[in-house]
Write a protein that holds these residues in place. Structure first.
Motif, PDB file in Angstrom:
ATOM      1  N   GLN A   1      29.172  23.586   6.684  1.00  0.00           N
ATOM      2  CA  GLN A   1      29.577  24.842   7.306  1.00  0.00           C
ATOM      3  C   GLN A   1      30.531  24.602   8.462  1.00  0.00           C
ATOM      4  OE1 GLN A   1      28.802  27.497   5.552  1.00  0.00           O
ATOM      5  NE2 GLN A   1      27.713  25.976   4.320  1.00  0.00           N
ATOM      6  N   GLY A   2      30.299  23.558   9.221  1.00  0.00           N
ATOM      7  CA  GLY A   2      31.206  23.255  10.314  1.00  0.00           C
ATOM      8  C   GLY A   2      32.617  22.970   9.832  1.00  0.00           C
ATOM      9  N   ILE A   3      32.735  22.338   8.668  1.00  0.00           N
ATOM     10  CA  ILE A   3      34.059  22.056   8.113  1.00  0.00           C
ATOM     11  C   ILE A   3      34.678  23.315   7.524  1.00  0.00           C
ATOM     12  CG2 ILE A   3      35.325  20.706   6.387  1.00  0.00           C
ATOM     13  CD1 ILE A   3      33.185  18.540   6.725  1.00  0.00           C
ATOM     14  N   PHE A   4      33.863  24.146   6.883  1.00  0.00           N
ATOM     15  CA  PHE A   4      34.385  25.383   6.313  1.00  0.00           C
ATOM     16  C   PHE A   4      35.017  26.275   7.388  1.00  0.00           C
ATOM     17  CE2 PHE A   4      31.173  25.066   2.635  1.00  0.00           C
ATOM     18  CZ  PHE A   4      32.117  24.465   1.825  1.00  0.00           C
TER      19      PHE A   4
ATOM     20  N   ILE B   1      37.499  26.649  17.408  1.00  0.00           N
ATOM     21  CA  ILE B   1      37.104  26.324  16.037  1.00  0.00           C
ATOM     22  C   ILE B   1      37.515  24.896  15.674  1.00  0.00           C
ATOM     23  CG2 ILE B   1      37.621  26.844  13.624  1.00  0.00           C
ATOM     24  CD1 ILE B   1      37.715  29.806  14.466  1.00  0.00           C
ATOM     25  N   LEU B   2      38.725  24.508  16.055  1.00  0.00           N
ATOM     26  CA  LEU B   2      39.169  23.138  15.781  1.00  0.00           C
ATOM     27  C   LEU B   2      38.285  22.118  16.492  1.00  0.00           C
ATOM     28  CD1 LEU B   2      43.060  23.497  15.967  1.00  0.00           C
ATOM     29  CD2 LEU B   2      41.672  23.044  13.950  1.00  0.00           C
ATOM     30  N   LEU B   3      37.888  22.437  17.722  1.00  0.00           N
ATOM     31  CA  LEU B   3      36.994  21.550  18.461  1.00  0.00           C
ATOM     32  C   LEU B   3      35.640  21.457  17.767  1.00  0.00           C
ATOM     33  CD1 LEU B   3      36.455  19.778  20.898  1.00  0.00           C
ATOM     34  CD2 LEU B   3      35.872  21.837  22.203  1.00  0.00           C
ATOM     35  N   ALA B   4      35.137  22.610  17.271  1.00  0.00           N
ATOM     36  CA  ALA B   4      33.862  22.604  16.553  1.00  0.00           C
ATOM     37  C   ALA B   4      33.945  21.748  15.289  1.00  0.00           C
ATOM     38  CB  ALA B   4      33.462  24.040  16.198  1.00  0.00           C
ATOM     39  N   LEU B   5      35.074  21.833  14.573  1.00  0.00           N
ATOM     40  CA  LEU B   5      35.266  21.004  13.380  1.00  0.00           C
ATOM     41  C   LEU B   5      35.195  19.522  13.733  1.00  0.00           C
ATOM     42  CD1 LEU B   5      36.160  20.362  10.449  1.00  0.00           C
ATOM     43  CD2 LEU B   5      38.518  20.649  11.241  1.00  0.00           C
TER      44      LEU B   5
END
Length: 308
Positions: free
Chosen positions: A77-80, A110-114
């Protein structure tokens, strides 16, 4: 495991392209409504561009099956969520949709979360990530049925509010949350279907799958999700409604899917912190989204503000 990362990124590309193509096709169609589903389906099925978008989404679905066989739910989910960046770029390029400063900050988060989620992955050796295969059917139904009811109710509430003439133009947050709940259930069903995929004993695997709730959850969410998402996409910006929908879907699947399929979070403090922080960051993205677009200015008001 890294093949799963590649499959997840491929699914992101397919899903983003599919949503943008469908949005563009819907812009050329007459207004559609969930109250007339047969007319909606007739209109969209007559659009080659919309069919192309739906085929891209179907290919993303196939890639998602591969993802769930190789990656833990929370990591997937983190990648999605990272696909939202591509979606916004495509929306700006192909649909002419503008994003606010707050939304651009959300994309950076979002990019940081990925990055956090990818860094939390570990393959092989002690403490390696495990992928769950089975979940108790009563537990799946206990999780999914209330979510479906909540999504349908919230969508109906958003429809009623949208009919108020003096209401500010909605960005689609309510629609996005409602459809996101349906797609969250669909994501759990895809995970369940992936656990039944096998290269041996295909007949027995098919029978086991038909005895499970997963095909029927997929059928329900596929039909209602299609009708609800198309009406919402036509009314609202894809660059906002899809990120909200994706965020809700990912959070729902990561939290409840991890618990339902018995997948364990990392034991190492650093990896655990990275994965949990990525989830918390996704919540912050959802809360940061504006609830309304700026109301269009009337010609009279514009003239009053224009200097002589």
């Amino acid at each position: 495991m890294w093949w799963g990362v590649v499959a997840a990124l491929s699914a992101n590309v397919l899903y983003s392209a599919g949503f943008v193509l469908e949005k563009r096709a819907l812009g050329a169609l007459p207004e559609v409504s969930v109250r007339r589903p047969a007319r909606l389906l007739r209109l969209v099925l007559g659009s080659p561009l919309w069919i192309g978008g739906s085929l891209a989404l179907a290919a993303g679905f196939a890639a998602q099956l591969a993802v769930y066989r190789t990656l833990p739910i929370a990591a997937a989910q983190g990648i999605f969520v990272s696909g939202l960046v591509l979606l916004v770029l495509l929306s700006a390029r192909l649909l002419g949709e503008e994003t606010s400063g707050r939304e651009r900050y959300a994309l950076g988060a979002i990019l940081l979360a990925l990055l956090m989620v990818v860094l939390s992955l570990r393959e092989g050796g002690a403490g390696a990530d495990t992928v769950g295969r089975q979940a108790p059917y009563p537990l799946i139904l206990l999780v999914c049925v209330p979510a479906l009811a909540a999504g349908m109710w919230l969508y109906g509430s958003a429809e009623r509010n949208a009919r108020h003439r003096h209401r500010l133009p909605t960005t689609g947050v309510e629609y996005g949350v409602a459809v996101g709940l349906l797609y969250g259930v669909s994501s759990l069903a895809i995970k369940g279907v992936s656990s039944h995929l096998t290269t041996s004993g295909i007949g027995g695997a098919v029978l086991d799958l038909l005895r499970s709730p997963y095909p029927y959850l997929l059928l329900f969410t596929g039909v209602f999700g299609l009708v609800m998402s198309q009406a919402a996409l036509q009314r609202c910006r894809a660059s906002l409604i899809v990120p909200v929908c994706t965020t809700v879907t990912c959070l729902f699947t990561a939290v409840l899917g991890t618990l339902s399929f018995g997948e364990e979070l990392p034991d190492e403090p650093l990896r655990l912190t990275l994965r949990v922080a990525g989830t918390v960051l996704a919540v912050a993205v959802l809360l940061a989204m504006p609830k309304h677009d700026t109301a269009p200015q009337s010609p009279t008001a514009a003239e009053e503000l224009t200097p002589p």
